[in-house]
Design a protein around this motif. Structure first.
Motif, mmCIF file in Angstrom:
data_model
loop_
_atom_site.group_PDB
_atom_site.id
_atom_site.type_symbol
_atom_site.label_atom_id
_atom_site.label_comp_id
_atom_site.label_asym_id
_atom_site.label_seq_id
_atom_site.Cartn_x
_atom_site.Cartn_y
_atom_site.Cartn_z
ATOM 1 N N PRO A 299 25.406 -24.455 4.950
ATOM 2 C CA PRO A 299 26.702 -25.155 4.953
ATOM 3 C C PRO A 299 27.816 -24.191 4.579
ATOM 4 O O PRO A 299 27.593 -23.162 3.948
ATOM 5 C CB PRO A 299 26.511 -26.243 3.881
ATOM 6 C CG PRO A 299 25.375 -25.768 3.027
ATOM 7 C CD PRO A 299 24.488 -24.966 3.919
ATOM 8 N N GLU A 300 29.034 -24.551 4.965
ATOM 9 C CA GLU A 300 30.160 -23.639 4.807
ATOM 10 C C GLU A 300 30.388 -23.230 3.353
ATOM 11 O O GLU A 300 30.750 -22.091 3.077
ATOM 12 C CB GLU A 300 31.431 -24.284 5.367
ATOM 13 C CG GLU A 300 31.425 -24.437 6.881
ATOM 14 C CD GLU A 300 31.274 -23.100 7.590
ATOM 15 O OE1 GLU A 300 31.874 -22.103 7.114
ATOM 16 O OE2 GLU A 300 30.557 -23.037 8.600
ATOM 17 N N ASP A 301 30.160 -24.131 2.409
ATOM 18 C CA ASP A 301 30.428 -23.793 1.017
ATOM 19 C C ASP A 301 29.466 -22.740 0.488
ATOM 20 O O ASP A 301 29.807 -21.968 -0.415
ATOM 21 C CB ASP A 301 30.371 -25.045 0.133
ATOM 22 C CG ASP A 301 29.020 -25.740 0.210
ATOM 23 O OD1 ASP A 301 28.384 -25.696 1.284
ATOM 24 O OD2 ASP A 301 28.609 -26.315 -0.813
ATOM 25 N N ALA A 308 24.984 -15.101 -0.205
ATOM 26 C CA ALA A 308 25.079 -15.136 1.257
ATOM 27 C C ALA A 308 25.848 -13.932 1.782
ATOM 28 O O ALA A 308 25.506 -13.364 2.832
ATOM 29 C CB ALA A 308 25.752 -16.427 1.712
ATOM 30 N N GLN A 309 26.883 -13.525 1.056
ATOM 31 C CA GLN A 309 27.644 -12.349 1.475
ATOM 32 C C GLN A 309 26.766 -11.098 1.453
ATOM 33 O O GLN A 309 26.859 -10.245 2.329
ATOM 34 C CB GLN A 309 28.851 -12.165 0.553
ATOM 35 C CG GLN A 309 29.891 -13.276 0.651
ATOM 36 C CD GLN A 309 30.578 -13.304 2.010
ATOM 37 O OE1 GLN A 309 30.925 -12.262 2.560
ATOM 38 N NE2 GLN A 309 30.771 -14.499 2.554
#
Length: 387
Positions: A299-301, A308-309
């Motif tokens: 999900p975007e959040d 995630a980065q």
């Protein structure tokens, strides 16, 4: 394959579904004619590399390819290999064609001994005074051979302006003698000169270290004899078709004599365990592909989270075809095969490389994008073909 010159060797360059075509050339001395044969077959098939990475003799072959236009590359390779090899006295009487591995083994060792005592024309020459008798601190005290002839040969056969022009990326690996660190001299970061190529092949104690900008360098094969890792880990990552041309086989029979032990030890030492390295890369690439798939589902959040980065820096869906072309020595060659510079052996090695590459290119999947999960396809004629 005819060792004689061929007019119009290259056909139209083939369009391939990859962003990069790489030629990866291992070190191996006199066995390097095998790589020349491989290149001839690739050129005939319209498969031209846009990046060549080499170690030692692979660096020399690669420089000749990168430093000449496509229509003269095979001729320049042939000129080099004809110059550095010689016809042995027994060839004049037809003894070189003697039947039986035992007889050929004796003749090959005799040819190798000639190279040890005389050197190879246009490549290296024995020092008139033994290094043991030279004053400590002099360059002549650190090697058995002088390689000044190689510098002249490279200057004659390689257009270094063309090599550095960016038409084709070129890399050679060497080892800093003082620090022990492995370094690649690369046209994206260096202006390549004959000294950089010579440094990659300066195998001690035979050859002297080569000085470049105040530092001295030895043969890259002391650390890694196969530059595949340099290709596949390069940034930015690109879809890559890599022809890995190895002169030493990591696999072989259990030795039955001390001569076999010396031969097998050298094969293991210089093979750089290429298949194991490829298997490891496949595992890493599978993780990269899985990470890319996972990030797409987040999900975007969560996509903006530090975790995630970090994953995003390693994740991608680039694909790789790694085509192994490995020289498999004949029973009679023995431990001196890498310094046996006879004309007959050179022609055998060249033919072997040519025919192995031709047979490999008969398999269409070699030039197709992989469709498996990890995005890596490996091909080895010995393992994957029943020809």
């Amino acid at each position: 394959m005819n060792i004689q010159a061929k007019p119009g060797i290259g056909g139209a360059e083939r369009l391939l579904p990859f962003e990069r075509t790489a030629l990866v050339l291992q070190g191996g001395g006199a066995l390097g004619a095998y790589q020349a044969g491989v290149y001839e077959a690739l050129a005939e098939s319209g498969v031209e590399p846009d990046w060549i990475a080499g170690i030692s003799i692979g660096g020399i072959n690669g420089a000749i390819v990168a430093g000449n236009p496509p229509n003269t590359r095979v001729d320049r390779l042939r000129e080099f290999w004809t110059e550095v090899t010689s016809e042995a006295p027994w060839d004049w009487f037809g003894w070189g064609a003697a039947s039986g591995d035992g007889a050929r083994n004796l003749l090959n060792h005799a040819s190798a001994n000639l190279a040890l005592t005389r050197g190879a024309n246009g490549f290296f020459a024995t020092r008139p005074v033994s290094p043991w008798l030279q004053p400590s601190g002099r360059l002549e005290a650190t090697s058995f051979y002088d390689t000044h002839e190689l510098k002249h040969t490279l200057e004659r056969l390689v257009d270094f302006d063309r090599l550095n022009a960016g038409l084709l990326r070129f890399s050679v690996g060497a080892v800093n003698v003082r620090s022990g660190n492995f370094v690649y001299f690369d046209t994206t970061t260096h202006t390549i000169k004959p000294e950089h190529v010579m440094a990659s092949g300066a195998l001690p104690p035979g050859f002297p270290a080569i000085e470049i900008e105040g530092e001295h360098y030895w043969d890259g094969g002391l650390v890694s004899n196969t530059p595949l890792q340099w290709i596949v880990e390069s940034e930015p990552r690109r879809d890559t078709l890599a022809f890995q041309v190895d002169l030493w086989s990591a696999r072989g029979d259990f030795p039955r004599s001390m001569f076999d032990v010396v031969t097998r030890e050298k094969e293991i030492r210089y093979s750089s365990r290429t298949r194991a390295g490829t298997d490891q890369f496949k595992r890493v690439q599978k993780l990269r592909s899985a990470a890319a798939g996972l990030l797409e589902k987040l999900p975007e959040d969560l996509k903006s989270s530090p975790e995630a980065q970090l994953l995003g820096t390693a994740a991608d869906r680039k694909v790789f075809n790694i085509v192994h072309l490995i020289y498999h020595a004949r029973n009679y060659e023995g431990h001196s095969k890498d310094y046996e510079f006879s004309r007959a052996s050179m022609e055998e090695h060249w033919r072997a490389g040519y025919h192995d590459a031709r047979r490999t290119l008969r398999h269409p999947e070699v030039l197709e994008r992989p469709k498996n999960l990890e995005g890596v396809f490996t091909f080895d004629l010995l393992q994957d073909s029943r020809e």
